[in-house]
Design a protein around this motif. Structure first.
Motif, PDB file in Angstrom:
ATOM      1  N   LYS A   1       0.793  -1.223   0.213  1.00 43.42           N
ATOM      2  CA  LYS A   1       0.118   0.055   0.119  1.00 43.42           C
ATOM      3  C   LYS A   1       0.921   1.135  -0.014  1.00 43.42           C
ATOM      4  O   LYS A   1       0.657   2.020   0.826  1.00 43.42           O
ATOM      5  CB  LYS A   1      -1.009  -0.162   1.230  1.00 43.42           C
TER       6      LYS A   1
ATOM      7  N   GLU B   1       1.079   3.687  -2.135  1.00 43.31           N
ATOM      8  CA  GLU B   1       0.524   4.787  -2.812  1.00 43.31           C
ATOM      9  C   GLU B   1      -0.264   5.482  -1.667  1.00 43.31           C
ATOM     10  O   GLU B   1      -0.488   6.719  -1.545  1.00 43.31           O
ATOM     11  CB  GLU B   1      -0.248   4.200  -3.916  1.00 43.31           C
ATOM     12  N   TRP B   2      -0.906   4.517  -0.842  1.00 43.02           N
ATOM     13  CA  TRP B   2      -1.655   5.054   0.057  1.00 43.02           C
ATOM     14  C   TRP B   2      -1.043   5.594   1.368  1.00 43.02           C
ATOM     15  O   TRP B   2      -1.431   6.786   1.738  1.00 43.02           O
ATOM     16  CB  TRP B   2      -2.526   3.671   0.872  1.00 43.02           C
ATOM     17  N   LEU B   3       0.273   5.283   1.374  1.00 42.43           N
ATOM     18  CA  LEU B   3       1.253   6.006   2.320  1.00 42.43           C
ATOM     19  C   LEU B   3       1.627   7.396   1.853  1.00 42.43           C
ATOM     20  O   LEU B   3       1.708   8.241   2.548  1.00 42.43           O
ATOM     21  CB  LEU B   3       2.442   5.065   2.777  1.00 42.43           C
TER      22      LEU B   3
ATOM     23  N   GLN C   1      -0.202   9.232  -0.222  1.00 43.81           N
ATOM     24  CA  GLN C   1      -1.200   9.916  -0.367  1.00 43.81           C
ATOM     25  C   GLN C   1      -1.525  10.589   1.207  1.00 43.81           C
ATOM     26  O   GLN C   1      -1.964  11.644   1.424  1.00 43.81           O
ATOM     27  CB  GLN C   1      -2.526   9.218  -0.927  1.00 43.81           C
ATOM     28  N   ASN C   2      -1.263   9.654   2.314  1.00 43.84           N
ATOM     29  CA  ASN C   2      -1.731   9.990   3.640  1.00 43.84           C
ATOM     30  C   ASN C   2      -0.666  10.624   4.618  1.00 43.84           C
ATOM     31  O   ASN C   2      -0.698  11.513   5.388  1.00 43.84           O
ATOM     32  CB  ASN C   2      -2.300   8.990   4.419  1.00 43.84           C
ATOM     33  N   ILE C   3       0.698  10.251   4.179  1.00 49.23           N
ATOM     34  CA  ILE C   3       1.840  10.728   5.079  1.00 49.23           C
ATOM     35  C   ILE C   3       2.420  11.986   4.202  1.00 49.23           C
ATOM     36  O   ILE C   3       2.932  12.847   4.737  1.00 49.23           O
ATOM     37  CB  ILE C   3       2.781   9.772   5.179  1.00 49.23           C
ATOM     38  N   GLY C   4       2.531  12.026   2.831  1.00 50.14           N
ATOM     39  CA  GLY C   4       3.096  12.972   1.950  1.00 50.14           C
ATOM     40  C   GLY C   4       4.260  12.395   1.458  1.00 50.14           C
ATOM     41  O   GLY C   4       5.018  11.491   1.856  1.00 50.14           O
TER      42      GLY C   4
ATOM     43  N   ARG D   1       8.172   6.702  -2.785  1.00 52.50           N
ATOM     44  CA  ARG D   1       7.726   5.460  -2.982  1.00 52.50           C
ATOM     45  C   ARG D   1       8.763   4.495  -2.738  1.00 52.50           C
ATOM     46  O   ARG D   1       8.520   3.556  -2.327  1.00 52.50           O
ATOM     47  CB  ARG D   1       6.854   5.302  -4.258  1.00 52.50           C
TER      48      ARG D   1
ATOM     49  N   TYR E   1       9.598   4.225   1.034  1.00 51.73           N
ATOM     50  CA  TYR E   1       8.734   3.423   1.796  1.00 51.73           C
ATOM     51  C   TYR E   1       8.956   1.958   1.400  1.00 51.73           C
ATOM     52  O   TYR E   1       8.767   1.340   2.168  1.00 51.73           O
ATOM     53  CB  TYR E   1       7.451   3.797   1.337  1.00 51.73           C
TER      54      TYR E   1
END
Length: 86
Positions: free
Chosen positions: A20, A22-24, A26-29, A45, A48
């Motif tokens: 996940k 991409e989710w990280l 979007q939410n963390i920046g 990316r 992460y």
């Protein structure tokens, strides 16, 4: 038994970080350092994913009991070089 449970938790969380990513982002920046040094528009990316991969490896080492041996192997050059100085 506790090290197996902790290792499983670390492995699962790290696997989710790799899956996940991409989710990280979007939410963390975005991370400025990662964007500069690891590539444009994908450095965060990649960072992460690398952190997640390292977490998976450490979790598996913890589950199998190889964590202590790996840490000893990792710091053995430092220990040997400090003995040579004395």
């Amino acid at each position: 038994m506790l090290r197996i449970i902790i290792g499983l938790i670390i492995t699962i969380i790290s696997s989710l970080a790799v899956i996940k990513t991409e989710w990280l982002v979007q939410n963390i920046g975005h991370n400025t350092w990662a964007e500069t040094h690891l590539g444009a528009e994908g450095g965060t990316r990649l960072m992460y994913k690398l952190i997640g991969l390292l977490g998976i490896i450490m979790g598996l080492f913890l589950i199998t009991g190889l964590y202590d041996s790996f840490i000893r192997w990792l710091i053995s050059p430092l220990i040997r070089s400090s003995h040579n100085l004395q």
